[in-house]
Structure formats: structure tokens, C-alpha cells
Scaffold this active site. Structure first.
Site, PDB file in Angstrom:
ATOM      1  N   CYS A  32       6.368  55.379 -43.111  1.00 39.17           N
ATOM      2  CA  CYS A  32       5.675  54.454 -42.372  1.00 39.17           C
ATOM      3  C   CYS A  32       4.436  54.470 -41.504  1.00 39.17           C
ATOM      4  CB  CYS A  32       6.945  53.630 -41.449  1.00 39.17           C
ATOM      5  SG  CYS A  32       6.201  52.344 -40.298  1.00 39.17           S
ATOM      6  N   CYS A  35       4.087  53.300 -38.025  1.00 33.96           N
ATOM      7  CA  CYS A  35       5.175  54.030 -37.117  1.00 33.96           C
ATOM      8  C   CYS A  35       4.660  55.350 -36.595  1.00 33.96           C
ATOM      9  CB  CYS A  35       6.559  54.634 -37.902  1.00 33.96           C
ATOM     10  SG  CYS A  35       7.522  53.213 -38.373  1.00 33.96           S
TER      11      CYS A  35
END
Length: 110
Positions: A32, A35
Site C-alpha cells: 500500500c 500506507c
């Protein structure tokens, strides 16, 4: 040294549900991109709120039990848990101010 505790499903009950202080759970994934952008923000929050909040980081892929229990549908995701109950919830990348707003709403009763 990181102020953020990395946990898995096996530690979730002890570290989050049975915690004596509110806990911000940061759900993330290795794949991600957003993230990775959130990581420094989460570290800063952990340092600044350390006296009244525990911050834990949990990777979603190897921890399906907690992901399911707290209905994580996308990452990054944030769950503020106090006394075993979810007080606040958000998903998606946020700036520090937005996370602080989420915490301040949830920590009012703390």
C-alpha cells in the site's frame, strides 16, 4: 526507537482490547503506497500522544481475525479503541491534523 508497537492477531486482545489506556490501531499493508506515506505521521502521533494513548501497527494480510472483527475494508485504516470498544474509525490516507481531529473526538471521554 519506534513508539509504535507492531502486533499481530495473537497479541491483539492483550495489547488492544485489555489495554488500560485508549489504543489507536493503524492497519496497513506492505503493498500500500499511501500506507508508506502515513508511517512518519503515525510515529509523530505516537510520540506526541504517548502519555494518553497507545499506538499499534498491524499488517492486514497476516492478521485476518482483527481485520474482520474491526471491519477493515481498505488501508490505511485507523481504529481508536478504548475499554475493548471502537470509539472512532477512519480509512484512507489522512494528514496529521485529520488524525488529531479523530483522536480528539474519541479521547474526549478518556
Amino acid at each position: 526507537m519506534s513508539s509504535v508497537l507492531v502486533i499481530g492477531d495473537s497479541e491483539f486482545e492483550a495489547e488492544v482490547l485489555n489495554a488500560t489506556q485508549p489504543v489507536l490501531v493503524y492497519f496497513w499493508a506492505e503493498w500500500c503506497g499511501p500506507c508508506r506515506l502515513m508511517a512518519p505521521v503515525i510515529e509523530t502521533i505516537a510520540k506526541e500522544y504517548g502519555d494518553r494513548l497507545k499506538v499499534v501497527k498491524m499488517e492486514v494480510d497476516p492478521n485476518p481475525e482483527s481485520v474482520k472483527k474491526f471491519k477493515v475494508e481498505g488501508v490505511p485504516a485507523f481504529r481508536l479503541i478504548q475499554d475493548g470498544e471502537m470509539k472512532q474509525s477512519a480509512e484512507g490516507a489522512m494528514n496529521k491534523q485529520k488524525i488529531e481531529e479523530l483522536l480528539n473526538k474519541g479521547l474526549v471521554t478518556a
